[in-house]
Design a protein around this motif. Structure first.
Motif, PDB file in Angstrom:
ATOM      1  N   PHE A 167       0.781  -1.237   0.000  1.00  0.00           N
ATOM      2  CA  PHE A 167       0.000   0.000   0.000  1.00  0.00           C
ATOM      3  C   PHE A 167       0.815   1.291   0.000  1.00  0.00           C
ATOM      4  O   PHE A 167       0.514   2.218  -0.741  1.00  0.00           O
ATOM      5  CB  PHE A 167      -0.928   0.028   1.213  1.00  0.00           C
ATOM      6  N   THR A 168       1.818   1.374   0.865  1.00  0.00           N
ATOM      7  CA  THR A 168       2.487   2.664   1.063  1.00  0.00           C
ATOM      8  C   THR A 168       3.212   3.107  -0.204  1.00  0.00           C
ATOM      9  O   THR A 168       3.082   4.253  -0.632  1.00  0.00           O
ATOM     10  CB  THR A 168       3.457   2.591   2.254  1.00  0.00           C
ATOM     11  N   PRO A 179      -6.599   3.134  -6.312  1.00  0.00           N
ATOM     12  CA  PRO A 179      -5.636   2.069  -5.985  1.00  0.00           C
ATOM     13  C   PRO A 179      -6.311   0.705  -5.916  1.00  0.00           C
ATOM     14  O   PRO A 179      -7.428   0.582  -5.413  1.00  0.00           O
ATOM     15  CB  PRO A 179      -5.123   2.478  -4.598  1.00  0.00           C
ATOM     16  N   TYR A 235      -6.089  -2.114  -3.953  1.00  0.00           N
ATOM     17  CA  TYR A 235      -5.516  -2.630  -2.701  1.00  0.00           C
ATOM     18  C   TYR A 235      -5.735  -4.139  -2.578  1.00  0.00           C
ATOM     19  O   TYR A 235      -4.884  -4.871  -2.101  1.00  0.00           O
ATOM     20  CB  TYR A 235      -6.156  -1.941  -1.500  1.00  0.00           C
ATOM     21  N   ARG A 240      -6.939  -5.790  -0.475  1.00  0.00           N
ATOM     22  CA  ARG A 240      -7.056  -6.255   0.917  1.00  0.00           C
ATOM     23  C   ARG A 240      -7.691  -5.147   1.727  1.00  0.00           C
ATOM     24  O   ARG A 240      -7.461  -3.976   1.449  1.00  0.00           O
ATOM     25  CB  ARG A 240      -5.687  -6.516   1.540  1.00  0.00           C
ATOM     26  N   ARG A 241      -8.428  -5.538   2.747  1.00  0.00           N
ATOM     27  CA  ARG A 241      -8.991  -4.552   3.666  1.00  0.00           C
ATOM     28  C   ARG A 241      -7.897  -4.131   4.641  1.00  0.00           C
ATOM     29  O   ARG A 241      -6.963  -4.879   4.873  1.00  0.00           O
ATOM     30  CB  ARG A 241     -10.176  -5.142   4.426  1.00  0.00           C
ATOM     31  N   PRO A 242      -8.029  -2.943   5.242  1.00  0.00           N
ATOM     32  CA  PRO A 242      -7.015  -2.514   6.221  1.00  0.00           C
ATOM     33  C   PRO A 242      -6.976  -3.457   7.423  1.00  0.00           C
ATOM     34  O   PRO A 242      -8.005  -3.980   7.828  1.00  0.00           O
ATOM     35  CB  PRO A 242      -7.501  -1.134   6.663  1.00  0.00           C
ATOM     36  N   VAL A 278      -7.030  -4.156  11.124  1.00  0.00           N
ATOM     37  CA  VAL A 278      -7.540  -3.431  12.288  1.00  0.00           C
ATOM     38  C   VAL A 278      -7.262  -4.287  13.504  1.00  0.00           C
ATOM     39  O   VAL A 278      -7.855  -5.340  13.677  1.00  0.00           O
ATOM     40  CB  VAL A 278      -9.052  -3.163  12.160  1.00  0.00           C
ATOM     41  N   GLY A 316     -10.193  -4.908  16.574  1.00  0.00           N
ATOM     42  CA  GLY A 316     -11.568  -4.921  16.080  1.00  0.00           C
ATOM     43  C   GLY A 316     -12.418  -3.826  16.698  1.00  0.00           C
ATOM     44  O   GLY A 316     -11.993  -3.149  17.634  1.00  0.00           O
ATOM     45  N   PRO A 317     -13.623  -3.649  16.155  1.00  0.00           N
ATOM     46  CA  PRO A 317     -14.481  -2.569  16.636  1.00  0.00           C
ATOM     47  C   PRO A 317     -14.831  -2.730  18.109  1.00  0.00           C
ATOM     48  O   PRO A 317     -15.007  -3.855  18.591  1.00  0.00           O
ATOM     49  CB  PRO A 317     -15.738  -2.698  15.770  1.00  0.00           C
TER      50      PRO A 317
END
Lengths: 204, 346
Positions: free
Chosen positions: A67-68, A190, A192, A194-196, A198, A201-202
């Protein structure tokens, strides 16, 4: 003239005029995109004796990629385009390898974390993908090329010469071909895939 | 006419762009991804980085429009190159470098934390020759000696553990408040008695004051609050949340101001500038005003909207770097997530 760049694997810059390559540079430096890309663009433009006024379009690889580094290429292309008042066209980075190789080919790039990005091509046209998975889950069709293939030789067979990253001059060629066929929209979003991450979790 | 400086901020969850000429803020825009992080109870770096990429051009356009200038008018570019989150910093630094290449203008990589102080020049005018700066935020609690905001900043002390804002977020969690806890604890504290509970003042014993005269520590205080809340719950008593918040906030403000005033006195300083997200805290603002008045110290705190992260602070520091005649940054500079505070310009 067009300025093309890709930061999906190597940091690569090319200035092309039609099918003619005017100047280019490339360096593999996985953690140094923000340091290297801007001086590289300045250097390649100097070599081509080009100013912003000579550039009519910017082409950028949209990944998939770590990503970066990918974001460095995208935000650079977008900001150059805004500064010079010219359009920015995005292309899936793997397409450059698929088109350059031709025929039936599986392009496999390094996704880190023991995973790869991959896609299938027939005569330069992406017919499946891009995906991200562990190397063992890649459905191989035709030749296998790309940095991911060279990295996981135990899965894809030993082919050190297959270590090859997207060439931005090929990205520019693809955009030119698509433009000739009437395509006008080349999103720079982009890929990606993939999901970020985390952690934790929430919270409730 | 002073040069027009475009500043870019992207160290954490705010994408900020501003235009400053000399010490005048001409226009700015800020986008925040905080709403996307709140449900996770903290900043998710990759979510912040993705938002920076999406917001960079819209924020740039909005800042230029609000300043009524175009990119061709820009004389220099400044960008926060650290400290902060690597992924977030990288987006702003890459955008700034692209502007520098495209426009053929000099670029200054500057220190985000020092920017929190520099922004005050846009509000309250030129700094004196010598002053103290207290930077308090979710990531920092530092006391700085400043002779030139761009060229001479010395860190006198800092927190040895949690930052002040971080301690507020953690206490907010203990009191069952939503993230980020700072503003919620502040609001709750206004309804409580700040003297109800005697919470400890970190690094304030005579022995500590010898070894750490200007350093801070808030983790012991946070633990004391946790023990107090647990004791209430174990004893079947309701937690007096307002009093806990007020007494905790009073302890934080007290220790920050006591050490800062002491430094002013010992170093013969007449001016104090307070900046950073936590300088929005109402107890700190009130205590700073009253203690500095008693001591005859001129205290300057930017309005709350310039205490949080924004592009104006970066453009202000870039403008100060130009004034100080500092050399531009080499185009090959990188992001530095731990950029030391005595380096105002990368």
């Amino acid at each position: 003239m067009e300025l093309a760049l890709d930061t999906s694997a190597s940091i690569s810059v090319a200035i092309v005029d039609g099918d003619r390559l005017i100047a280019s540079a490339s360096e593999y430096a996985p953690r140094s995109h923000a340091e290297i890309l801007a001086p590289m663009i300045r250097g390649v433009m100097g070599e081509a004796d080009a100013t912003g006024a000579d550039v009519t379009r910017i082409i950028v690889g949209t990944g998939p990629a770590p990503f970066t580094g990918l974001r460095v290429g995208l935000v650079t292309a977008q900001t150059l385009g805004r500064s010079w008042g010219i359009p920015v066209a995005g292309v899936c980075s793997l397409d450059a390898l698929g088109a350059e190789h031709g025929g039936r080919v599986t392009v496999v790039a390094d996704a880190r974390r023991r995973e790869v990005y991959w896609a299938h091509y027939e005569d330069g046209v992406r017919v499946d993908g891009p995906f991200v998975s562990v190397p063992e889950e890649v459905r191989v069709a035709g030749d296998v090329i790309g940095r991911g293939a060279a990295l996981y030789t135990e899965v894809f067979g030993g082919r050190p010469e297959a270590r090859h990253d997207p060439d931005p001059a090929w990205l520019a060629r693809l955009v030119r071909r698509a433009t000739a066929c009437g395509q006008t929209d080349f999103p720079t979003r982009p890929l990606y895939l993939r999901r970020p991450d985390v952690h934790g979790g929430p919270r409730a | 006419m002073d040069p027009l400086v475009l500043g870019i901020e992207s160290t954490c969850d705010e994408t900020g762009v501003a235009l400053v000429r000399g010490r005048d803020l001409l226009g700015e825009s800020v986008a925040s991804s905080m709403d996307e992080h709140a449900r996770f109870g903290g900043i998710v770096p990759e979510v912040a980085s993705r938002a920076h990429l999406e917001e960079m051009l819209p924020t740039l356009d909005a800042a230029l429009a609000s300043a009524g200038v175009s990119l061709a008018d820009v004389d220099a570019i400044a960008v926060a190159s650290g400290p902060g989150l690597v992924g977030s910093l990288t987006v702003g630094v890459a955008a700034a470098k692209a502007l520098a290449v495209a426009l053929g203008r000099p670029l200054y990589g500057v220190n985000h934390v020092v920017g929190h102080i520099a922004v005050d020049e846009l509000i309250h005018g030129p700094f004196p020759d010598r002053f103290l700066a207290l930077v308090v935020s979710g990531g920092h609690s530092s006391l700085l000696m400043v002779e030139d905001i761009a060229a001479s900043v010395v860190e006198l002390g800092q927190t040895l553990d949690d930052a002040a804002g971080e301690a507020f977020d953690k206490v907010g969690r203990l009191l069952g408040l939503p993230y980020p806890g700072g503003p919620h604890v502040d609001r709750l504290a206004r309804g409580g008695n700040p003297e109800a509970i005697a919470f400890p003042r970190g690094l304030s014993t005579p022995k500590d004051l010898v070894r750490h005269p200007y350093d801070f520590s808030f983790s012991g205080l946070k633990t004391a609050v946790a023990r107090y809340v647990e004791a209430c719950e174990d004893g079947g008593r309701d937690v007096p949340r307002e009093d806990v918040a007020a007494s905790f906030a009073a302890a934080v403000a007290d220790v920050l101001m006591t050490k800062t005033i002491r430094a002013c006195r010992e170093l013969g300083i007449q001016t104090l500038v307070i900046g950073g997200g936590f300088s929005a805290n109402s107890q700190l603002r009130e205590l700073a005003a009253s203690r500095c008045a008693e001591e005859g110290i001129d205290v300057r705190i930017p309005p709350i909207r310039y205490c949080t992260d924004n592009g104006a602070m970066i453009a202000a520091l870039g403008s100060a770097a130009l004034r100080a005649g500092l050399p531009r940054s080499d185009l090959g500079f990188g992001v530095d997530s731990a950029l030391p505070l005595d380096r105002a310009v990368a």
